[in-house]
Design an enzyme around this catalytic site. Structure first.
Site, PDB file in Angstrom:
ATOM      1  N   GLY A 209       0.828  -1.208   0.000  1.00 13.76           N
ATOM      2  CA  GLY A 209       0.000   0.000   0.000  1.00 13.76           C
ATOM      3  C   GLY A 209       0.855   1.248   0.000  1.00 13.76           C
ATOM      4  N   ASN A 210       0.237   2.364   0.277  1.00 15.46           N
ATOM      5  CA  ASN A 210       0.992   3.621   0.377  1.00 15.46           C
ATOM      6  C   ASN A 210       0.313   4.500   1.422  1.00 15.46           C
ATOM      7  OD1 ASN A 210      -1.001   5.456  -0.979  1.00 15.46           O
ATOM      8  ND2 ASN A 210      -0.676   3.960  -2.626  1.00 15.46           N
ATOM      9  N   SER A 211       0.969   5.612   1.755  1.00 12.50           N
ATOM     10  CA  SER A 211       0.472   6.391   2.898  1.00 12.50           C
ATOM     11  C   SER A 211      -0.402   7.572   2.487  1.00 12.50           C
ATOM     12  CB  SER A 211       1.650   6.861   3.753  1.00 12.50           C
ATOM     13  OG  SER A 211       2.611   7.451   2.922  1.00 12.50           O
ATOM     14  N   ALA A 276      -3.542   7.809  -4.922  1.00 15.35           N
ATOM     15  CA  ALA A 276      -2.217   7.211  -5.133  1.00 15.35           C
ATOM     16  C   ALA A 276      -2.450   5.742  -5.498  1.00 15.35           C
ATOM     17  CB  ALA A 276      -1.389   7.334  -3.869  1.00 15.35           C
TER      18      ALA A 276
END
Ligand SMILES: Cc1cc2nc3c(=O)[nH]c(=O)nc-3n(C[C@H](O)[C@H](O)[C@H](O)COP(=O)(O)O)c2cc1C
Length: 402
Positions: A209-211, A276
């Site tokens: 995942g990403n933040s 994102a």
């Protein structure tokens, strides 16, 4: 779907005899198709019943600062309102606003508001002409508050003079004018906004995942809605709640997001891809949880490329497509060059580039962006709170739509 012209109005009712006339104003707003949230002061209930206000507004009335605290209503009410209208506004309430007092829900909503404030004072002539009230009204006008002047006529006692609350139609039209002044320049424009991050599953509990928090996308959606756009929000995984009162589709992976976006493009005028989206996903997702020792001592994950949603959407013949680029650039010049490269390679109308190694951007409340057109021209820069950055991006949208 919400209509572009449907406003979210907070109607504050304070404790004067004219509170019964607030019912007429609320009814007029509801009949015009707007969403009305009544906030009453305690004194208001001396003059008008809660049940009446609820029945007429088609919503529960809020009056307590400390009810449903988890909703953070004392701030959210003001933040989300297209306008706050206080009718009647007592001398006491006007003085409280001037002083910035927040002893009750209405005072808090007024302080936290982002849209215009309209007040319709109502009181006896002596109170209206008292030096304190005259001063307070002048201060409010100076601050841009719309004051709908009281009329002259018979007052509550046997007396008569200036101080009667203005007629309902004057309050309603002053409100519409005030909202128009805050630029409904995107009225009728259908905007699709993606926000948050995607998660690509490795097994039932793990993912890549990403933040991304979704904050910039939510700010864009809120700003676009207030400016009159019809907004649909495609939400990945977010740290914040998606904007309320807006149609939402959940799409937690790149592939789900692709479908959610592409299937709406024919009904979309502007796509803003602030989400994102993972560039890669695991080649295989294990249907059972991967065990610590099952992958050997030096495990690797094979990845496959995800669809490039931005490039695909940018080929749509009619939709204006704006992408985001989160870059770890060392300075603005490098950020600009990366943005230009992305703009030309994706075919988007514009790219909003932000530096994610500057302590701003991803996961924070503020942002610092450069907007570049598809042919590499710098269209603008903006930094500060995400809502103000969102307004600048929407200004670029207007510019590009000509
Ligand atoms: C019968 C009666 C009528 C009142 N009418 C008014 C009025 O029209 N305008 C006003 O400013 N205050 C009026 N007041 C005084 C307010 O109710 C009082 O100042 C109260 O504190 C206002 O609280 P609020 O501003 O929080 O609603 C009235 C009081 C009474 C007892």
């Amino acid at each position: 779907m919400r209509e572009a012209s449907r406003l979210r109005l907070v109607v504050g009712v304070s404790g004067g005899i004219a509170a019964y006339k607030a019912v007429g104003a609320i009814r007029a707003f509801v009949m015009d198709g707007h969403d009305v949230q009544v906030v009453a002061t305690q004194a208001a209930y001396e003059f008008v019943g809660k049940s009446t206000l609820e029945a007429i507004s088609h919503n529960p009335v809020f009056d307590s600062l400390y009810d449903d605290v988890s909703q953070v209503r004392h701030v959210a009410l003001g933040q989300n309102a297209d306008a706050i209208v206080i009718a009647p506004a007592t001398a006491h309430t006007l003085a409280g606003i001037v002083a910035g007092l927040a002893p009750d829900l209405l005072g808090n909503a007024v302080l936290a508001r982002r849209g215009p404030l309209v007040v319709a004072p109502a009181m006896h002539t002596e109170m209206w002409q008292n030096a304190a009230t005259v001063h307070n009204v002048a201060v409010l006008r100076e601050r841009g508050v719309v004051v709908v002047d009281p009329a002259s006529g018979p007052l509550t006692g046997n007396d008569s003079g200036v101080g009667r609350m203005a007629e309902v139609h004057s309050i309603v039209s002053a409100t519409y004018a005030a909202v128009g002044r805050s630029a409904r320049d995107l009225a009728g424009v259908r905007i699709l906004i993606t926000g948050g991050g995607t998660r690509e599953a490795l097994d039932p509990v793990r993912f890549i995942g990403n933040s991304s928090s979704g904050r910039q996308a939510v700010a864009l959606a809120e700003a676009a809605r207030v400016r009159g756009a019809s907004v649909h929000f495609v939400a990945g995984h977010m740290d914040v709640e998606p904007p309320s009162g807006i149609d939402i589709t959940r799409a937690g992976t790149a592939e789900l997001m692709r479908s959610a976006v592409l299937e709406r493009l024919d009904d979309t005028d502007v796509l803003i891809m602030a989400a994102a989206v993972a560039d890669y996903r695991p080649a295989q997702m294990s249907s059972t949880k991967l065990k610590k020792n099952s992958l050997g001592s030096n495990p690797t994950i094979e990845l496959v490329e995800n669809p490039d949603i931005l490039a695909e959407a940018a080929r749509h013949p009619r939709c204006l497509v704006i992408g985001f680029a989160a870059e770890t650039a060392v300075n603005d010049a490098e950020l600009l060059s990366l943005a230009r490269h992305k703009a030309s390679s994706k075919g988007a109308a514009a790219i909003v580039a932000n530096r994610v190694n500057s302590g701003r951007g991803i996961g924070t409340d503020d942002n610092d962006v450069i907007v570049v057109s598809g042919d590499g021209r710098e269209l603008g820069r903006s930094s500060g709170e995400k809502l103000s950055v969102a307004q600048s991006i929407l200004d670029v949208v207007l510019h590009l739509r000509g």
